[in-house]
Design a protein around this motif. Structure first.
Motif, PDB file in Angstrom:
ATOM      1  N   HIS A 334       0.803  -1.199   0.072  1.00 47.90           N
ATOM      2  CA  HIS A 334       0.102  -0.175   0.185  1.00 47.90           C
ATOM      3  C   HIS A 334       1.001   1.159  -0.253  1.00 47.90           C
ATOM      4  N   HIS A 342      -7.817   4.917  -3.557  1.00 50.18           N
ATOM      5  CA  HIS A 342      -8.733   4.259  -3.011  1.00 50.18           C
ATOM      6  C   HIS A 342      -9.397   5.269  -2.228  1.00 50.18           C
ATOM      7  N   ARG A 359      -9.960  -2.639   2.985  1.00 52.23           N
ATOM      8  CA  ARG A 359      -9.007  -3.106   2.473  1.00 52.23           C
ATOM      9  C   ARG A 359      -7.893  -3.294   3.186  1.00 52.23           C
ATOM     10  N   TYR A 360      -7.711  -2.678   4.352  1.00 55.33           N
ATOM     11  CA  TYR A 360      -6.375  -2.690   5.137  1.00 55.33           C
ATOM     12  C   TYR A 360      -6.900  -3.303   6.539  1.00 55.33           C
ATOM     13  N   GLY A 364      -6.249  -9.321   1.960  1.00 56.20           N
ATOM     14  CA  GLY A 364      -6.961  -9.511   0.163  1.00 56.20           C
ATOM     15  C   GLY A 364      -6.459 -10.174  -0.567  1.00 56.20           C
ATOM     16  N   GLN A 368      -6.568  -8.248  -5.667  1.00 56.09           N
ATOM     17  CA  GLN A 368      -6.676  -7.250  -5.351  1.00 56.09           C
ATOM     18  C   GLN A 368      -4.955  -6.297  -5.424  1.00 56.09           C
ATOM     19  N   TYR A 369      -3.855  -6.701  -5.180  1.00 54.41           N
ATOM     20  CA  TYR A 369      -2.608  -6.146  -5.899  1.00 54.41           C
ATOM     21  C   TYR A 369      -2.076  -5.979  -7.111  1.00 54.41           C
TER      22      TYR A 369
END
Length: 440
Positions: A334, A342, A359-360, A364, A368-369
């Motif tokens: 992130h 986001h 998300r954090y 996930g 997602q990444y």
């Protein structure tokens, strides 16, 4: 000679890069040739010996309509079944697809052979028979289309095997039910579900705490026993060091337990601070409605677009977010830009702070990444059996990357012997059992 070798290597490299498109292109060319063949059967007599053809009349017109509709159905079904971009580059050929392509080529070549011998060479005058010959080719292609639908799309829909997929590093596992597939197609199926079902691989979570690792590394000193009177002292010191090291090893599980408890406490603390910071940050903005903008216009500096609003409310939560990501070891996944993007998405769609934090707060899926490039999705299929072989009981293959691998174990689904027992509805009758010590 050297220039020729360079050109050959360049051509081979281009062929390797375009390997993923070679199959669809070849299938498209062969399918187009098969679709144009019935039309060629009808046009060649009209172009070469039209004057000597016998009149066909109404029967040929009915065959024309039938041929047109069959070709339209064949074209649409071929587009839906074959002309799809591949989602993976397989190490070997897809056996059923190659079999169908060979069958189509064999049918078309055989029809052309008989057409040349029976129609072109003697200049057949019966045009109705020629039209019927073309219609029979389209019927044969339609039957091949049905066969392709069964082999490529229907055969593997019925579950027949259970796949256990285990990631070798952290032990994350999933179970999937699949049908009759080859090893390479099962590998592609597993990768499709891996990117959506497995949590993201985080190597920072695999190591023990540094304090435990440093305590477990206990070295032993070596003494030179030059004099006899110092032998007993050095031996006693060595025994004491060995005993202390053994005691530390015995207590390492207790230290690991307390380290894990301390880590959980820190994570909960950072999480609480992050949730409070995000909740307070979201209270500083408000969506401007159309009627409010018309009745009481704001100063231009007070009106912000979603990007500016995200940047404005990110500052109060930035420190709490940074500490939480560092504590949970999620900072490689992130970046500040991704968090702001986001946040802008959540503000635009009127999402709550909990929706933003989703998300954090939990890792996930891998999909997602999206920081991986094309080479990051490069996998190697390792199998003792040929990858074109079908799945069977006890088969094990793996999908490897540089940092981890997925080990897949195949188990057939059991056969169920389902019996039947009839219960008479009239048998559902009950009586009350009275006991003296009860109040009834």
């Amino acid at each position: 000679m050297l220039q020729f070798v360079r050109r050959l290597l360049f051509v081979l490299l281009q062929m390797f890069c375009c390997r993923r498109y070679a199959g669809p292109v070849l299938s498209g060319v062969l399918g187009l040739f098969a679709l144009l063949t019935p039309l060629a059967f009808l046009l060649l007599p009209q172009l070469l010996w039209r004057d000597s053809l016998e009149p066909c009349g109404t029967p040929c017109e009915g065959l024309y309509v039938s041929l047109a509709f069959k070709l339209l159905v064949l074209l649409i079904s071929s587009w839906a079944l074959f002309l799809r971009p591949p989602r993976a580059s397989l190490p070997r050929f897809f056996v059923f697809r190659c079999l169908l392509m060979a069958l189509v080529f064999l049918f078309v070549a055989s029809y052309w052979l008989f057409y040349g011998v029976r129609v072109l060479e003697p200049r057949e005058r019966d045009y109705r028979g020629i039209v019927g010959y073309a219609v029979s080719l389209v019927d044969a292609l339609l039957f091949i289309q049905y066969l392709a639908l069964v082999l490529l799309e229907v055969r593997h829909l019925r579950p027949a095997f259970c796949l256990k997929v285990v990631r070798t590093t952290d032990g994350a596992s999933r179970f999937y039910s699949v049908g009759h597939l080859s090893i390479q197609r099962a590998a592609v199926w597993v990768l499709d579900h891996y990117y959506t079902d497995f949590p993201v691989y985080n190597p920072a979570l695999l190591n023990l705490p540094k304090s435990i690792l440093s305590k477990k590394k206990s070295g032993f000193k070596v003494y030179s026993l030059g004099e006899d009177n110092s032998t007993n002292n050095s031996t006693g010191q060595s025994r004491a060091m060995i005993a202390a090291a053994a005691h530390r090893r015995d207590n390492s599980h207790n230290e690991y337990y307390y380290e894990e408890a301390e880590m959980d406490r820190r994570v909960r603390k950072r999480k609480a601070r992050l949730v409070v910071a995000v909740e307070e940050a979201f209270t500083h903005i408000k969506r401007l409605q159309d009627d409010e903008a018309a009745t009481s216009p704001k100063h231009p500096r007070e009106v912000m677009d979603p990007r500016e609003a995200a940047q404005a409310i990110f500052a109060p939560m930035a420190r709490a977010m940074q500490k939480y990501l560092r504590t949970t070891r999620q900072q490689p996944y992130h970046s500040m830009e991704s968090i702001i993007t986001h946040l802008q998405f959540c503000i635009t769609h009127n999402m709550t702070p909990k929706a933003f934090l989703e998300r954090y707060l939990a890792p996930g899926p891998t999909m997602q990444y999206q920081r991986e490039n094309g080479r990051g999705r490069q996998w190697t299929l390792v199998s003792e059996e040929p990858v074109t072989s079908a799945l069977r009981q006890g088969l094990v293959f793996s999908l490897r990357r540089l940092d981890f691998a997925l080990v897949v174990t195949v188990t057939p689904l059991p056969f169920f012997n389902l019996g039947e027992e009839f219960i008479d509805p009239k048998s559902h009758k009950f009586v009350m059992r009275l006991q003296s010590e009860t109040s009834v």
